[in-house]
Design a protein around this motif. Sequence first.
Motif, PDB file in Angstrom:
ATOM      1  N   ALA A  89       0.842  -1.203   0.000  1.00  0.00           N
ATOM      2  CA  ALA A  89       0.000   0.000   0.000  1.00  0.00           C
ATOM      3  C   ALA A  89       0.873   1.247   0.000  1.00  0.00           C
ATOM      4  CB  ALA A  89      -0.958  -0.002   1.184  1.00  0.00           C
ATOM      5  N   GLY A 146      -2.140  -0.596   6.332  1.00  0.00           N
ATOM      6  CA  GLY A 146      -2.449   0.496   5.418  1.00  0.00           C
ATOM      7  C   GLY A 146      -3.427   0.185   4.311  1.00  0.00           C
ATOM      8  N   VAL A 147      -4.152  -0.914   4.410  1.00  0.00           N
ATOM      9  CA  VAL A 147      -5.073  -1.312   3.325  1.00  0.00           C
ATOM     10  C   VAL A 147      -6.508  -1.302   3.827  1.00  0.00           C
ATOM     11  CG1 VAL A 147      -5.694  -3.251   1.817  1.00  0.00           C
ATOM     12  CG2 VAL A 147      -3.299  -2.695   2.227  1.00  0.00           C
ATOM     13  N   GLY A 148      -7.419  -0.787   3.081  1.00  0.00           N
ATOM     14  CA  GLY A 148      -7.334  -0.252   1.718  1.00  0.00           C
ATOM     15  C   GLY A 148      -8.720   0.047   1.212  1.00  0.00           C
ATOM     16  N   ASP A 206      -5.907  -1.859   8.407  1.00  0.00           N
ATOM     17  CA  ASP A 206      -6.244  -0.495   8.816  1.00  0.00           C
ATOM     18  C   ASP A 206      -6.091   0.413   7.610  1.00  0.00           C
ATOM     19  OD1 ASP A 206      -3.082  -0.343   9.082  1.00  0.00           O
ATOM     20  OD2 ASP A 206      -3.866   1.723   9.072  1.00  0.00           O
ATOM     21  N   CYS A 207      -6.850   1.467   7.542  1.00  0.00           N
ATOM     22  CA  CYS A 207      -6.688   2.426   6.452  1.00  0.00           C
ATOM     23  C   CYS A 207      -7.399   3.736   6.796  1.00  0.00           C
ATOM     24  CB  CYS A 207      -7.258   1.847   5.148  1.00  0.00           C
ATOM     25  SG  CYS A 207      -6.799   2.800   3.696  1.00  0.00           S
TER      26      CYS A 207
END
Length: 371
Positions: free
Chosen positions: A219, A248-250, A267-268
């Motif tokens: 990501a 960090g996705v998404g 998590d994003c």
Amino acid sequence: MTERFSFELKATDGKARTGVINTPRGEIRTPAFMPVGTAATVKAMMPESVRATGADILLGNTYHLMLRPTAERIDRLGGLHKFMNWDRPILTDSGGFQVMSLAGLRKLTEKGVTFKSHIDGSKHELTPERSMEIQKLLGSDIVMCFDECPALPADRDRIAESMRLSMRWAARSKEAFGDRPGHALFGIQQGGLEADFREESAEALKEIGFDGYAVGGLAVGEGQEAMFGCLDHAPDHLPKDKPRYLMGVGKPDDIVGAVARGIDMMDCVLPSRSGRTGQVFTRRGVVNIKNARHADDPRPLDEACSCPACSNYSRAYLHHVYRSNEMISGMLLTWHNLHYFQEIMQGMRDAIGAGTFEDWQAEFHAQRAQG
Ligand SMILES: CC#C[C@H]1NC(N)=Nc2cc3[nH]c(NC)nc3cc21
């Protein structure tokens, strides 16, 4: 309520898994999506509203909180849970990624990284030991190892060098974390898109031993095809009996594809950030509420959604308050997006549990194709 941290795998369907992470502050149903609460708040949301969307856990950031208001101040005030009025689990990122993406004037050595604050230019240092100390002061339930995040693009040699440094820092993080029953330490797999480095990293992390394993380094602009290509093998090298967290996705279809490849947590900022910029996620795709075609539309964003925005307001109203830059716009659209993301997670948990994940995925994509 358990005093220890444990992961129970309940069912699998292909590579997809569903289970429960038990923590002293409550359980986390997996696959799980973590709303991002960077500066001790999920922007535009009260904590009770975040819970109402179905979130079991949220994410905080070492980098932001060490700069402002400082981890020591939060500790003096009773820790992050009390400070932000969220009594369920919190996972905190370790700071390495944010230093690379936000801070100025970075200097990297074997010891750690020094940098200048993006807020006021003050000088700071993060090391594995300092990151563990900060996350302990915050009272984080799931602590992330301190890792090195290379500036991109990076060639194979730089990726290998960075991954091996991160593995040495993972060992130092584990040493500094110590033995903290009820708290968990997650290692972070590195290696870019290189299959051999991903395997080397996973073997190094398993040798050290962690309560959970993150897939880092994705990501970061590689695109969905390259990310899925990496996820087709990277999670396979991680222990099956521990949670796997993709950082960090998404976008909704990224999340579904990651779960299909064996990921348990994500998590994003997308649902919350998009809520503030008028981008609304629905089962039929994205709606841009600022578009003039919504000005007279009496329908809800999504007839099938039970969130406050869809239950009580028209597209016309949401278009109006967005265009008028009213605070309620960010509140309602963020609530809707987080609610929709949690609905996707619940749908996947149910489908994997029932062995119907293939069909669920087909329906998920078919609805979006209809538009
Ligand atoms: C290299 C590396 C790496 C990972 N390391 C840590 N500590 N946090 C991350 C956060 C991320 N957010 C996104 N995309 C939004 N990719 C991430 C990757 C990481």
